[in-house]
Design an enzyme around this catalytic site. Structure first.
Site, short mmCIF file in Angstrom:
data_model
loop_
_atom_site.label_atom_id
_atom_site.label_comp_id
_atom_site.label_asym_id
_atom_site.label_seq_id
_atom_site.Cartn_x
_atom_site.Cartn_y
_atom_site.Cartn_z
N ASP A 48 29.05 49.32 50.01
CA ASP A 48 30.11 48.43 49.51
C ASP A 48 30.69 47.59 50.64
O ASP A 48 31.34 48.11 51.54
CB ASP A 48 31.23 49.30 48.89
N TYR A 53 35.40 41.18 54.75
CA TYR A 53 35.25 42.20 55.81
C TYR A 53 34.58 41.61 57.05
O TYR A 53 34.63 42.21 58.11
CB TYR A 53 34.44 43.41 55.33
N LYS A 82 31.91 41.19 47.50
CA LYS A 82 33.05 40.68 46.72
C LYS A 82 33.41 39.28 47.20
O LYS A 82 33.37 39.01 48.41
CB LYS A 82 34.28 41.58 46.92
N HIS A 115 37.42 39.88 44.24
CA HIS A 115 38.09 40.86 45.10
C HIS A 115 39.55 41.13 44.68
O HIS A 115 40.00 42.27 44.68
CB HIS A 115 38.03 40.36 46.55
#
Ligand code: NDP
Length: 280
Positions: A48, A53, A82, A115
């Site tokens: 994930d 990120y 996401k 997200h």
């Protein structure tokens, strides 16, 4: 209820997805390849990540490395990313999806999520996800951090029901109401920060339960999620913890202990409140 890291749960579109996965939030890109490769070698099949990120490149490298070393195929893995939905238009969302694929060096994603709901611009982004899905470019689409009212708003126009809603959930935030709504609408709940980012691991009630089963507090929490049919993603950069977090299939919490964990709920979040979070 899943029985191993590779055990899969059938989503509302028939796609089968591992119930317990490895998350890579807060891991610098340059460290992520090793973490992801270690995770896959430890048996994790669900990875994930997210655009925000900043480690999709590292994630992709780790996947490549692990596939070469283990002989697994891309189809054996389940990769989620996401889109950071800061008021994206339809075209921008498609562009972001393609950017994610490029960084991951993959030709499809198993799951792509919105997200955060933000304001109601998620509807336009979601239309792009639906079209990518209908064109066969993603195996499944879903949302993250959606409250019941967001799911209802989405349902007004959506032609594809999200397969899941990934939300903060742990013993202090059990999300019972949202779970009930999701079950009734054939949407899975997947927990993020199941260990409350480490902040609940010294809890006395949980420690007593852990001692009873000769397990750690982290293992008890993950088992609680598995037994309440919540899918989850847990993060560790350390192989020994990755292994420990996967060693949760050889015991069963009894009713009394499940109730004691349920009773810890305080609707307390470590992350932002979805209705207040302004992610620009
Ligand atoms: P977790 O609840 O998974 O906790 C991770 C923390 O716990 C890390 O500090 C880790 O340290 C530590 N830890 C992990 N295993 C153990 C163990 N067995 N014993 C003791 N400590 C342990 O938090 P995350 O926020 O990372 O959530 C998991 C995943 O959920 C993320 O990685 C991400 O993929 C996803 N997520 C999604 C969000 C969303 O908005 N959709 C928001 C936040 C997360 P160490 O690494 O040093 O082992």
């Amino acid at each position: 209820m899943i029985n191993s890291l590779n055990d899969r749960i059938t989503l509302n579109n028939g796609i089968r997805m591992p119930g317990l996965g490895l998350g890579v939030y807060q891991i610098p890109d340059e460290d992520t390849a090793k973490v992801v490769a270690d995770g896959i070698k430890a048996g994790y099949r669900l990875i994930d990540t997210a655009q925000i990120y900043g480690n999709e490149s590292g994630t992709g490298k780790g996947i490549k490395e692990a596939l070469a070393e283990t002989g697994l195929n891309r189809e054996d893995l389940f990769v989620t990313s996401k889109v950071w939905n800061n008021h994206l238009t339809y075209d921008e969302t498609i562009e972001q999806y393609n950017n994610s694929l490029e960084k991951l060096e993959l030709d499809y994603l198993d799951l792509y999520l919105i997200h955060w709901p933000g304001d109601n611009s998620f509807k336009e982004s979601y239309r792009a996800l639906e079209d990518l899905y209908k064109a066969g470019k993603i195996k499944a689409i879903g949302v993250s951090n959606f409250e019941i009212h967001h799911l209802k708003e989405l349902a007004e126009d959506a032609s594809v029901t999200p397969v899941l809603n990934q939300v903060e959930s742990h013993p202090r935030m059990s999300q019972d109401e949202l779970r009930k709504y999701a079950v009734a609408n054939d949407i899975k709940i997947q927990a993020w920060s199941p260990l409350m980012q480490g902040q609940i691991l010294k809890n006395e009630t949980l420690q007593k339960i852990a001692d009873k089963y000769n397990k750690s507090v982290a293992q008890v929490i993950l088992r609680w999620d598995i037994q309440r049919d919540v899918m989850l993603v847990v993060k560790s950069v350390r192989p020994e913890r990755m292994a420990a977090n996967a060693n949760v299939f050889d015991f069963n919490l009894d009713k009394e202990d499940i109730k004691a964990i349920n009773d810890l709920n305080q609707n307390l979040r470590v992350g932002p409140e979805p209705d207040e979070f302004d992610f620009e």
